[in-house]
Design a protein around this motif. Structure first.
Motif, PDB file in Angstrom:
ATOM      1  N   VAL A  37      29.976 -12.734  -4.718  1.00 56.34           N
ATOM      2  CA  VAL A  37      30.524 -13.215  -6.034  1.00 56.34           C
ATOM      3  C   VAL A  37      31.744 -12.478  -6.222  1.00 56.34           C
ATOM      4  O   VAL A  37      31.589 -11.340  -6.422  1.00 56.34           O
ATOM      5  CB  VAL A  37      29.533 -13.349  -7.151  1.00 56.34           C
ATOM      6  CG1 VAL A  37      30.247 -13.963  -8.385  1.00 56.34           C
ATOM      7  CG2 VAL A  37      28.425 -14.180  -7.012  1.00 56.34           C
ATOM      8  N   LEU A  45      34.207 -15.816 -12.443  1.00 52.67           N
ATOM      9  CA  LEU A  45      33.484 -15.342 -11.359  1.00 52.67           C
ATOM     10  C   LEU A  45      33.664 -16.657 -10.395  1.00 52.67           C
ATOM     11  O   LEU A  45      33.680 -17.827 -10.605  1.00 52.67           O
ATOM     12  CB  LEU A  45      31.984 -15.519 -11.869  1.00 52.67           C
ATOM     13  CG  LEU A  45      31.662 -14.190 -12.871  1.00 52.67           C
ATOM     14  CD1 LEU A  45      30.280 -14.601 -13.320  1.00 52.67           C
ATOM     15  CD2 LEU A  45      31.663 -12.857 -12.114  1.00 52.67           C
ATOM     16  N   TYR A  47      31.624 -17.937  -6.639  1.00 54.67           N
ATOM     17  CA  TYR A  47      30.662 -17.818  -5.626  1.00 54.67           C
ATOM     18  C   TYR A  47      31.381 -17.846  -4.355  1.00 54.67           C
ATOM     19  O   TYR A  47      32.278 -18.904  -4.123  1.00 54.67           O
ATOM     20  CB  TYR A  47      29.609 -18.920  -5.525  1.00 54.67           C
ATOM     21  CG  TYR A  47      28.825 -19.167  -4.526  1.00 54.67           C
ATOM     22  CD1 TYR A  47      29.034 -20.174  -3.491  1.00 54.67           C
ATOM     23  CD2 TYR A  47      27.751 -18.349  -4.297  1.00 54.67           C
ATOM     24  CE1 TYR A  47      28.298 -20.490  -2.353  1.00 54.67           C
ATOM     25  CE2 TYR A  47      27.013 -18.510  -3.071  1.00 54.67           C
ATOM     26  CZ  TYR A  47      27.293 -19.735  -2.310  1.00 54.67           C
ATOM     27  OH  TYR A  47      26.501 -19.910  -1.327  1.00 54.67           O
ATOM     28  N   TYR A  95      30.811  -8.715  -5.890  1.00 56.61           N
ATOM     29  CA  TYR A  95      29.320  -8.293  -6.312  1.00 56.61           C
ATOM     30  C   TYR A  95      28.591  -8.891  -5.203  1.00 56.61           C
ATOM     31  O   TYR A  95      28.633 -10.015  -4.786  1.00 56.61           O
ATOM     32  CB  TYR A  95      28.854  -8.905  -7.628  1.00 56.61           C
ATOM     33  CG  TYR A  95      29.656  -8.148  -9.072  1.00 56.61           C
ATOM     34  CD1 TYR A  95      30.648  -8.992  -9.626  1.00 56.61           C
ATOM     35  CD2 TYR A  95      29.106  -7.080  -9.271  1.00 56.61           C
ATOM     36  CE1 TYR A  95      31.295  -8.322 -10.680  1.00 56.61           C
ATOM     37  CE2 TYR A  95      29.569  -6.475 -10.359  1.00 56.61           C
ATOM     38  CZ  TYR A  95      30.551  -7.076 -11.224  1.00 56.61           C
ATOM     39  OH  TYR A  95      31.411  -6.453 -12.385  1.00 56.61           O
ATOM     40  N   LEU A 102      20.124 -20.879  -4.103  1.00 57.76           N
ATOM     41  CA  LEU A 102      21.071 -21.303  -4.691  1.00 57.76           C
ATOM     42  C   LEU A 102      20.666 -22.078  -6.043  1.00 57.76           C
ATOM     43  O   LEU A 102      21.388 -21.972  -7.020  1.00 57.76           O
ATOM     44  CB  LEU A 102      22.196 -21.883  -4.252  1.00 57.76           C
ATOM     45  CG  LEU A 102      23.009 -21.078  -3.107  1.00 57.76           C
ATOM     46  CD1 LEU A 102      23.850 -22.098  -2.415  1.00 57.76           C
ATOM     47  CD2 LEU A 102      23.685 -20.069  -3.791  1.00 57.76           C
ATOM     48  N   SER A 103      19.656 -22.476  -6.129  1.00 62.04           N
ATOM     49  CA  SER A 103      19.240 -23.360  -7.017  1.00 62.04           C
ATOM     50  C   SER A 103      18.414 -22.419  -8.066  1.00 62.04           C
ATOM     51  O   SER A 103      18.083 -22.891  -9.219  1.00 62.04           O
ATOM     52  CB  SER A 103      18.207 -24.476  -6.768  1.00 62.04           C
ATOM     53  OG  SER A 103      17.001 -23.919  -6.184  1.00 62.04           O
ATOM     54  N   LYS A 104      18.211 -21.043  -7.853  1.00 61.10           N
ATOM     55  CA  LYS A 104      17.160 -20.153  -8.508  1.00 61.10           C
ATOM     56  C   LYS A 104      17.969 -19.316  -9.527  1.00 61.10           C
ATOM     57  O   LYS A 104      17.445 -18.485  -9.885  1.00 61.10           O
ATOM     58  CB  LYS A 104      16.176 -19.705  -7.762  1.00 61.10           C
ATOM     59  CG  LYS A 104      14.984 -20.699  -7.176  1.00 61.10           C
ATOM     60  CD  LYS A 104      14.249 -21.277  -8.458  1.00 61.10           C
ATOM     61  CE  LYS A 104      13.509 -22.454  -8.056  1.00 61.10           C
ATOM     62  NZ  LYS A 104      12.668 -23.079  -9.111  1.00 61.10           N
ATOM     63  N   GLY A 105      19.006 -19.192  -9.433  1.00 64.08           N
ATOM     64  CA  GLY A 105      19.753 -18.029 -10.008  1.00 64.08           C
ATOM     65  C   GLY A 105      19.798 -16.881  -9.344  1.00 64.08           C
ATOM     66  O   GLY A 105      19.101 -16.878  -8.300  1.00 64.08           O
ATOM     67  N   MET A 106      20.753 -16.058  -9.580  1.00 66.52           N
ATOM     68  CA  MET A 106      21.115 -14.589  -8.907  1.00 66.52           C
ATOM     69  C   MET A 106      20.318 -13.701  -9.624  1.00 66.52           C
ATOM     70  O   MET A 106      20.912 -13.121 -10.939  1.00 66.52           O
ATOM     71  CB  MET A 106      22.560 -14.301  -8.776  1.00 66.52           C
ATOM     72  CG  MET A 106      23.116 -15.517  -8.092  1.00 66.52           C
ATOM     73  SD  MET A 106      25.109 -15.476  -8.027  1.00 66.52           S
ATOM     74  CE  MET A 106      25.395 -17.087  -7.275  1.00 66.52           C
ATOM     75  N   ASP A 107      19.134 -13.191  -9.453  1.00 68.81           N
ATOM     76  CA  ASP A 107      18.162 -12.235 -10.330  1.00 68.81           C
ATOM     77  C   ASP A 107      18.574 -10.647 -10.167  1.00 68.81           C
ATOM     78  O   ASP A 107      17.940 -10.044 -10.975  1.00 68.81           O
ATOM     79  CB  ASP A 107      16.811 -12.752 -10.049  1.00 68.81           C
ATOM     80  CG  ASP A 107      16.423 -12.174  -8.612  1.00 68.81           C
ATOM     81  OD1 ASP A 107      15.241 -12.145  -8.305  1.00 68.81           O
ATOM     82  OD2 ASP A 107      17.307 -11.946  -7.932  1.00 68.81           O
ATOM     83  N   TRP A 109      21.766  -7.892  -9.416  1.00 67.55           N
ATOM     84  CA  TRP A 109      23.317  -7.725  -8.966  1.00 67.55           C
ATOM     85  C   TRP A 109      23.510  -6.249  -8.624  1.00 67.55           C
ATOM     86  O   TRP A 109      23.064  -5.281  -9.346  1.00 67.55           O
ATOM     87  CB  TRP A 109      24.202  -8.133 -10.151  1.00 67.55           C
ATOM     88  CG  TRP A 109      24.159  -9.691 -10.494  1.00 67.55           C
ATOM     89  CD1 TRP A 109      23.169 -10.538 -10.701  1.00 67.55           C
ATOM     90  CD2 TRP A 109      25.216 -10.437 -10.290  1.00 67.55           C
ATOM     91  NE1 TRP A 109      23.433 -11.585 -11.087  1.00 67.55           N
ATOM     92  CE2 TRP A 109      24.891 -11.798 -10.961  1.00 67.55           C
ATOM     93  CE3 TRP A 109      26.576 -10.370 -10.194  1.00 67.55           C
ATOM     94  CZ2 TRP A 109      25.720 -12.989 -10.999  1.00 67.55           C
ATOM     95  CZ3 TRP A 109      27.518 -11.513 -10.231  1.00 67.55           C
ATOM     96  CH2 TRP A 109      27.093 -12.690 -10.583  1.00 67.55           C
ATOM     97  N   GLY A 110      24.514  -6.406  -7.658  1.00 63.99           N
ATOM     98  CA  GLY A 110      24.903  -4.689  -7.335  1.00 63.99           C
ATOM     99  C   GLY A 110      25.862  -4.442  -8.447  1.00 63.99           C
ATOM    100  O   GLY A 110      26.426  -5.249  -9.119  1.00 63.99           O
TER     101      GLY A 110
END
Lengths: 119, 112
Positions: A37, A45, A47, A95, A102-107, A109-110
């Protein structure tokens, strides 16, 4: 604990190549997608794309298709984002993220890698 | 593709509730129950606080809740606390021209 550790900040010139990294730990690297991202200085932001490290299945946002390459080395649980020829407009913070899809969110992050490209 | 539309800023006093809207189209927000919300503090990475419109990841306070009506999703923060001050972004799955994710432009929450 899930951790994504990214490579350090980069200062480059237009036309140069660059490869930044994201090392994952604390979970099975091959069971989740890793995405990238971009956050522009104005805070938007965007994607960029994702890769499934188990088989290297990769998809890109249309905006970034052909502009960057996403790859992964499952043997060292590390994903990469690379450019062959940087532009000043690539200056941003990048990041890496973990997602179950993709449907589940980005849980996870670096911390981000800041890239500055001078013209 | 255009970003999802969020208000630039919202504010509220401690203890109050605030709602942040996120408007898209039938090709993203309205077409799927795959809206996520992220909280970001200055200089830090975003953090997932809601996914699938209403679900909270483990460890996220139940003061954060989500809903969706048509092409607009909403994040509600109840019992506002000083630590809630920051930027909030929505995102939605989309299949418009390729599988992907759209983000909102972000909303800055100020706790008065």
């Amino acid at each position: 604990e899930v951790q994504l550790v990214q490579s350090g900040a980069e200062v480059k010139k237009s036309g140069e190549s660059l490869k930044i990294s994201c090392k994952a730990s604390g979970y099975s690297f091959t069971n989740y997608w890793i995405g990238w991202v971009r956050q522009l200085p104005g805070k938007d932001l965007e994607y960029m794309g994702i890769i499934y490290p188990d088989d290297s299945d990769t998809t890109y946002s249309l905006s970034f298709q052909g502009q960057v390459t996403i790859s992964a080395d499952r043997s060292i649980s590390t994903a990469y984002l690379q450019w062959s020829s940087l532009k000043a407009s690539d200056s941003a913070t990048y990041y890496c993220v973990r997602t179950a899809g993709l449907s589940k969110g980005m849980d996870a992050w670096g911390p981000g890698t800041t890239v500055i490209v001078s013209s | 593709q255009s970003a999802l539309t969020q208000p630039a800023s919202v504010s509220g006093s401690p203890g109050q509730s605030i709602t942040i809207s996120c408007t898209g189209t039938s090709s993203d927000v309205g077409g799927y129950n795959y809206v996520s919300w992220y909280q970001q503090y200055p200089g830090k990475a975003p953090k997932l606080i809601l996914y699938d419109v209403t679900d909270r990841p483990s460890g996220i306070s139940n003061r954060f809740s989500g809903s969706k009506s048509g092409n607009t999703a909403s994040l509600t923060i109840s019992g506002l606390q000083a630590e809630d001050e920051g930027d909030y972004y929505c995102s939605s799955f989309t299949k418009t021209t390729s599988l992907g994710v759209l983000f909102g432009g972000g909303t800055t929450l100020t706790v008065l």
